[in-house]
Design a protein around this motif. Structure first.
Motif, PDB file in Angstrom:
ATOM      1  N   GLY A   1       0.898  -1.078  -0.143  1.00 30.80           N
ATOM      2  CA  GLY A   1      -0.037  -0.167  -0.051  1.00 30.80           C
ATOM      3  C   GLY A   1       0.963   1.309   0.170  1.00 30.80           C
ATOM      4  O   GLY A   1       0.655   1.981  -0.915  1.00 30.80           O
ATOM      5  N   ASN A   2       1.843   1.338   0.844  1.00 28.90           N
ATOM      6  CA  ASN A   2       2.886   2.272   1.180  1.00 28.90           C
ATOM      7  C   ASN A   2       4.207   1.767   1.233  1.00 28.90           C
ATOM      8  O   ASN A   2       4.385   0.627   2.091  1.00 28.90           O
ATOM      9  CB  ASN A   2       2.486   3.476   2.217  1.00 28.90           C
ATOM     10  N   LEU A   3       5.185   1.872   0.737  1.00 28.06           N
ATOM     11  CA  LEU A   3       6.336   1.465   0.776  1.00 28.06           C
ATOM     12  C   LEU A   3       7.464   2.438   1.393  1.00 28.06           C
ATOM     13  O   LEU A   3       7.631   3.848   0.791  1.00 28.06           O
ATOM     14  CB  LEU A   3       7.125   0.920  -0.433  1.00 28.06           C
ATOM     15  N   TYR A   4       8.109   2.184   2.390  1.00 26.32           N
ATOM     16  CA  TYR A   4       9.154   3.037   3.023  1.00 26.32           C
ATOM     17  C   TYR A   4      10.580   2.471   3.106  1.00 26.32           C
ATOM     18  O   TYR A   4      10.458   1.273   3.736  1.00 26.32           O
ATOM     19  CB  TYR A   4       8.698   3.481   4.533  1.00 26.32           C
ATOM     20  N   VAL A   5      11.444   2.942   2.382  1.00 23.85           N
ATOM     21  CA  VAL A   5      12.594   2.598   2.236  1.00 23.85           C
ATOM     22  C   VAL A   5      13.569   3.110   3.115  1.00 23.85           C
ATOM     23  O   VAL A   5      13.735   4.275   3.170  1.00 23.85           O
ATOM     24  CB  VAL A   5      13.376   2.534   0.802  1.00 23.85           C
ATOM     25  N   THR A   6      14.596   2.446   4.065  1.00 28.02           N
ATOM     26  CA  THR A   6      15.391   3.099   4.966  1.00 28.02           C
ATOM     27  C   THR A   6      16.915   2.420   4.821  1.00 28.02           C
ATOM     28  O   THR A   6      16.805   1.287   4.676  1.00 28.02           O
ATOM     29  CB  THR A   6      14.993   3.145   6.287  1.00 28.02           C
ATOM     30  N   THR A   7      17.743   3.174   5.020  1.00 27.50           N
ATOM     31  CA  THR A   7      19.021   2.713   4.725  1.00 27.50           C
ATOM     32  C   THR A   7      19.762   3.314   6.162  1.00 27.50           C
ATOM     33  O   THR A   7      19.780   4.334   6.560  1.00 27.50           O
ATOM     34  CB  THR A   7      19.943   3.016   3.850  1.00 27.50           C
ATOM     35  N   ASP A   8      20.706   2.282   6.907  1.00 23.91           N
ATOM     36  CA  ASP A   8      21.358   2.496   8.035  1.00 23.91           C
ATOM     37  C   ASP A   8      22.250   3.852   8.141  1.00 23.91           C
ATOM     38  O   ASP A   8      22.187   4.592   8.716  1.00 23.91           O
ATOM     39  CB  ASP A   8      22.263   1.444   8.525  1.00 23.91           C
ATOM     40  N   ASP A   9      22.849   3.975   6.705  1.00 22.76           N
ATOM     41  CA  ASP A   9      23.601   5.035   6.296  1.00 22.76           C
ATOM     42  C   ASP A   9      23.421   6.065   5.692  1.00 22.76           C
ATOM     43  O   ASP A   9      24.033   7.109   5.386  1.00 22.76           O
ATOM     44  CB  ASP A   9      25.192   4.284   5.660  1.00 22.76           C
ATOM     45  N   GLY A  10      22.019   6.139   5.379  1.00 22.78           N
ATOM     46  CA  GLY A  10      21.361   7.220   4.838  1.00 22.78           C
ATOM     47  C   GLY A  10      21.764   7.308   3.255  1.00 22.78           C
ATOM     48  O   GLY A  10      21.357   8.374   2.630  1.00 22.78           O
ATOM     49  N   SER A  11      22.141   6.230   2.517  1.00 17.61           N
ATOM     50  CA  SER A  11      22.599   6.190   1.080  1.00 17.61           C
ATOM     51  C   SER A  11      21.379   6.196   0.425  1.00 17.61           C
ATOM     52  O   SER A  11      21.558   6.453  -0.760  1.00 17.61           O
ATOM     53  CB  SER A  11      23.809   5.116   0.936  1.00 17.61           C
TER      54      SER A  11
END
Length: 292
Positions: free
Chosen positions: A157-167
């Motif tokens: 429905g909604n996808l939120y992508v996150t990376t530990d290093d903010g890349s």
């Protein structure tokens, strides 16, 4: 023999394979797993099912190189075959058996960490096919280790992508995104978290504070997939359970993650396995519980 129809390297040391396994494809459900062997002398490797096509008779698996067995798997090519491809094993995700109309009233949040994205995908896809959209958080250490983003985007429905290093995407751990979404006024009835043990521990710590029921999949601690090796013995709500026999999904707020992670470190050595077997006695193994 189970023919490999497609191979793909999704990221460094993370591979996807589509395997011809008609009986497994016909019966499997989201949340279940298979056991594979490259040949008769190879080790048994339990892998959560990433996708399946009942019409084509195929099952998709995703794995990361973590030892000799998965290293042997990584060199297999299209046209090669697995000696064994056993399944489906384990219990399906609980929501599969729920009333669809009741399920449609629930707001679900899925949290995937690293290779945990693979077992999250079939669950979100199943919901999407039944007219239910769920929010999904996918986390990875870096952009280069992110997998199945396009596939997840198509069913979430909604996808939120996150990376530990903010890349790439949002910066920080998946727990920060959960906090942000709740802070923005998002309300959820249940959370499903799958990924490294340490990630699931801290997701559950947060969701317990938020009073958000949370399901976790303990597939990362499985070894032989039958309960007889004792590797996936875990305490849930004060009771001894085995991830491959009783799970792999459990109430995350009831799982003793600290005990499970300490136990996994001990289990890695032959001396440690002998120590655990002597200490735990009949409860060291699943299945019959008295195989000694």
């Amino acid at each position: 023999m189970y023919k490999i129809l497609e191979t793909k390297e999704l990221a460094a040391n993370i591979f996807l394979m589509v395997v011809e396994a008609k009986r497994v494809a016909k019966a499997c459900q989201p949340g279940q797993f298979v056991i594979v062997r490259t040949d008769e002398k190879a080790e048994r490797i339990p892998l959560t099912i990433c996708d399946y096509d009942r019409n084509e008779g195929t099952v998709t698996i995703v794995f990361q190189i973590v030892g000799a067995g998965t290293q042997m798997m990584s060199v297999l090519k299209k046209g090669d075959s697995f000696c064994d491809f056993v399944g489906p094993l384990g219990c399906p995700s609980e929501f599969v058996s729920e009333d669809i109309n009741v399920l449609k009233e629930k707001k679900m949040l899925f949290v995937a960490g690293g290779v945990g994205t693979a077992p999250v995908y079939p669950q979100v896809k199943w919901l999407h096919e039944h007219g239910i959209d769920a929010d999904v958080i996918v986390g990875a250490k870096t952009k280069d280790l992110l997998i199945l983003e396009e596939e997840m985007q198509a069913v979430a429905g909604n996808l939120y992508v996150t990376t530990d290093d903010g890349s790439y995407g949002r910066s920080g751990m998946v727990t920060q995104t959960i906090t942000d979404l709740v802070g923005e006024g998002r309300r959820y009835d249940v959370c499903v978290a799958i990924g490294p043990m340490i990630m699931m521990k801290f997701v559950c710590k947060l969701t317990k504070e938020l009073e958000l029921p949370t399901i976790v999949s303990l597939n990362p601690i499985m070894v032989d997939g039958t309960g007889m090796c004792g590797a996936c013995r875990v305490t849930v709500g004060g009771n001894v359970k085995f991830a491959c026999v009783d799970g792999p999904e459990f109430d995350g707020h009831q799982v003793d993650f600290d005990e499970a992670m300490r136990r996994q470190q001990i289990y890695k050595t032959e001396e440690g396995r002998a120590f655990l077997e002597a200490k735990e006695g009949d409860t060291h193994h699943g299945g019959c519980g008295n195989c000694q």
